[in-house]
Design a protein around this motif. Structure first.
Motif, PDB file in Angstrom:
ATOM      1  N   LYS A  44       0.835  -1.081   0.247  1.00 43.51           N
ATOM      2  CA  LYS A  44      -0.028  -0.344   0.482  1.00 43.51           C
ATOM      3  C   LYS A  44       1.042   1.251  -0.211  1.00 43.51           C
ATOM      4  O   LYS A  44       0.439   2.194  -0.455  1.00 43.51           O
ATOM      5  CB  LYS A  44      -1.119  -0.008   1.511  1.00 43.51           C
ATOM      6  CG  LYS A  44      -1.989  -1.145   1.227  1.00 43.51           C
ATOM      7  CD  LYS A  44      -2.953  -0.895   2.101  1.00 43.51           C
ATOM      8  CE  LYS A  44      -4.155  -1.545   1.886  1.00 43.51           C
ATOM      9  NZ  LYS A  44      -4.708  -2.168   3.245  1.00 43.51           N
ATOM     10  N   ARG A  47       2.180   1.501  -3.362  1.00 42.79           N
ATOM     11  CA  ARG A  47       1.065   2.079  -3.857  1.00 42.79           C
ATOM     12  C   ARG A  47       0.831   3.599  -4.423  1.00 42.79           C
ATOM     13  O   ARG A  47       0.646   4.110  -4.592  1.00 42.79           O
ATOM     14  CB  ARG A  47      -0.481   1.462  -4.084  1.00 42.79           C
ATOM     15  CG  ARG A  47      -1.712   2.347  -4.660  1.00 42.79           C
ATOM     16  CD  ARG A  47      -3.253   1.158  -4.650  1.00 42.79           C
ATOM     17  NE  ARG A  47      -3.323   1.733  -3.281  1.00 42.79           N
ATOM     18  CZ  ARG A  47      -4.465   1.502  -2.368  1.00 42.79           C
ATOM     19  NH1 ARG A  47      -4.645   0.059  -2.193  1.00 42.79           N
ATOM     20  NH2 ARG A  47      -4.765   1.475  -1.386  1.00 42.79           N
ATOM     21  N   ARG A  48       0.918   3.795  -2.757  1.00 44.59           N
ATOM     22  CA  ARG A  48       0.902   5.705  -2.848  1.00 44.59           C
ATOM     23  C   ARG A  48       2.207   6.137  -3.262  1.00 44.59           C
ATOM     24  O   ARG A  48       0.989   7.381  -3.206  1.00 44.59           O
ATOM     25  CB  ARG A  48       0.192   5.599  -1.179  1.00 44.59           C
ATOM     26  CG  ARG A  48      -0.939   5.270  -0.382  1.00 44.59           C
ATOM     27  CD  ARG A  48      -2.016   5.956  -1.264  1.00 44.59           C
ATOM     28  NE  ARG A  48      -1.853   7.625  -0.633  1.00 44.59           N
ATOM     29  CZ  ARG A  48      -1.060   9.244  -1.730  1.00 44.59           C
ATOM     30  NH1 ARG A  48      -1.666   8.863  -2.837  1.00 44.59           N
ATOM     31  NH2 ARG A  48      -1.469  10.305  -1.371  1.00 44.59           N
ATOM     32  N   GLU A  51       0.525   6.897  -7.171  1.00 49.28           N
ATOM     33  CA  GLU A  51      -0.372   7.235  -6.855  1.00 49.28           C
ATOM     34  C   GLU A  51       0.147   8.968  -6.898  1.00 49.28           C
ATOM     35  O   GLU A  51      -0.370  10.013  -7.728  1.00 49.28           O
ATOM     36  CB  GLU A  51      -1.224   7.406  -5.979  1.00 49.28           C
ATOM     37  CG  GLU A  51      -1.721   5.983  -6.493  1.00 49.28           C
ATOM     38  CD  GLU A  51      -2.548   5.568  -5.404  1.00 49.28           C
ATOM     39  OE1 GLU A  51      -3.553   4.858  -5.881  1.00 49.28           O
ATOM     40  OE2 GLU A  51      -3.012   6.682  -4.545  1.00 49.28           O
ATOM     41  N   GLU A  52       0.639   9.260  -5.770  1.00 50.47           N
ATOM     42  CA  GLU A  52       2.180  10.710  -5.718  1.00 50.47           C
ATOM     43  C   GLU A  52       2.362  11.252  -7.051  1.00 50.47           C
ATOM     44  O   GLU A  52       2.142  11.913  -7.220  1.00 50.47           O
ATOM     45  CB  GLU A  52       2.452  10.273  -4.295  1.00 50.47           C
ATOM     46  CG  GLU A  52       3.062  12.076  -3.717  1.00 50.47           C
ATOM     47  CD  GLU A  52       2.058  12.956  -3.253  1.00 50.47           C
ATOM     48  OE1 GLU A  52       2.148  13.982  -3.801  1.00 50.47           O
ATOM     49  OE2 GLU A  52       0.279  12.411  -3.391  1.00 50.47           O
TER      50      GLU A  52
END
Length: 183
Positions: A44, A47-48, A51-52
């Motif tokens: 996770k 993933r962040r 995304e960032e």
């Protein structure tokens, strides 16, 4: 009297052994739960990070700053375990296995050490193959590492370079187009 004492000792030892087995199963379940939670947490975080990075204008430069900044903040807050290198591994982990359900169903018996060992490989296809094979064959981290090294020593020198692959693809395209024209 001796027989009763022997029976008590045997019964007592069986009782102790049974309690020890309960403790061992409980510890294993706790270890597995913590390991699974840790792997999901790292996925996770990866993933962040991705995304960032995708919100930034200049991705490569911005992405580098995202990891540097996050590493500083997390290390101040939580201590070791969040170096730039580890955060880059979390990112690579997510990019390699971008579906959490696949992770939870096909790789559920692997530890973070397995995943980290596989992430040292350059290509995503190879990483996935090593992870799935290690999971299916129940490889230890040591076996996974040994198999990676064996493959690298034995087969990598035989593989074509990216440039050789590009040339071969172009050659195959030309052959295909010539055959198409002749038909």
């Amino acid at each position: 009297m001796k027989n009763e004492e022997i029976m008590r000792n045997v019964s007592s030892q069986a009782f102790v052994n049974e309690v020890c087995e309960i403790i061992e199963r409980g510890r294993k379940q706790a270890y597995d739960a913590v390991n699974g939670s840790m792997i999901e947490t790292y996925w996770k975080i990866g993933r962040r990070i991705v995304e960032e990075e995708q919100c930034g204008n200049e991705r490569a430069e911005y992405g580098k700053h995202v990891i540097e900044h996050l590493s500083r903040e997390l290390t101040m807050r939580y201590g070791k375990g969040f170096s730039k290198r580890y955060l880059a591994y979390f990112r690579k982990f997510y990019l390699t296995i971008d579906d959490l359900q696949i992770l939870q169903t096909r790789l559920q018996n692997l530890t973070w050490s397995h995943i980290l060992t596989a992430l040292r490989v350059d290509t995503e296809v190879a990483i996935r193959w090593y992870l799935e094979t290690a999971s299916k064959e129940m490889w230890s981290v040591r076996t996974l590492d040994r198999n990676e090294q064996l493959f690298a020593a034995k087969y990598l020198p035989l593989l074509p370079t990216e440039e050789e692959l590009r040339r071969e693809i172009e050659r195959q395209k030309e052959i295909f187009l010539l055959q198409r024209q002749n038909n």
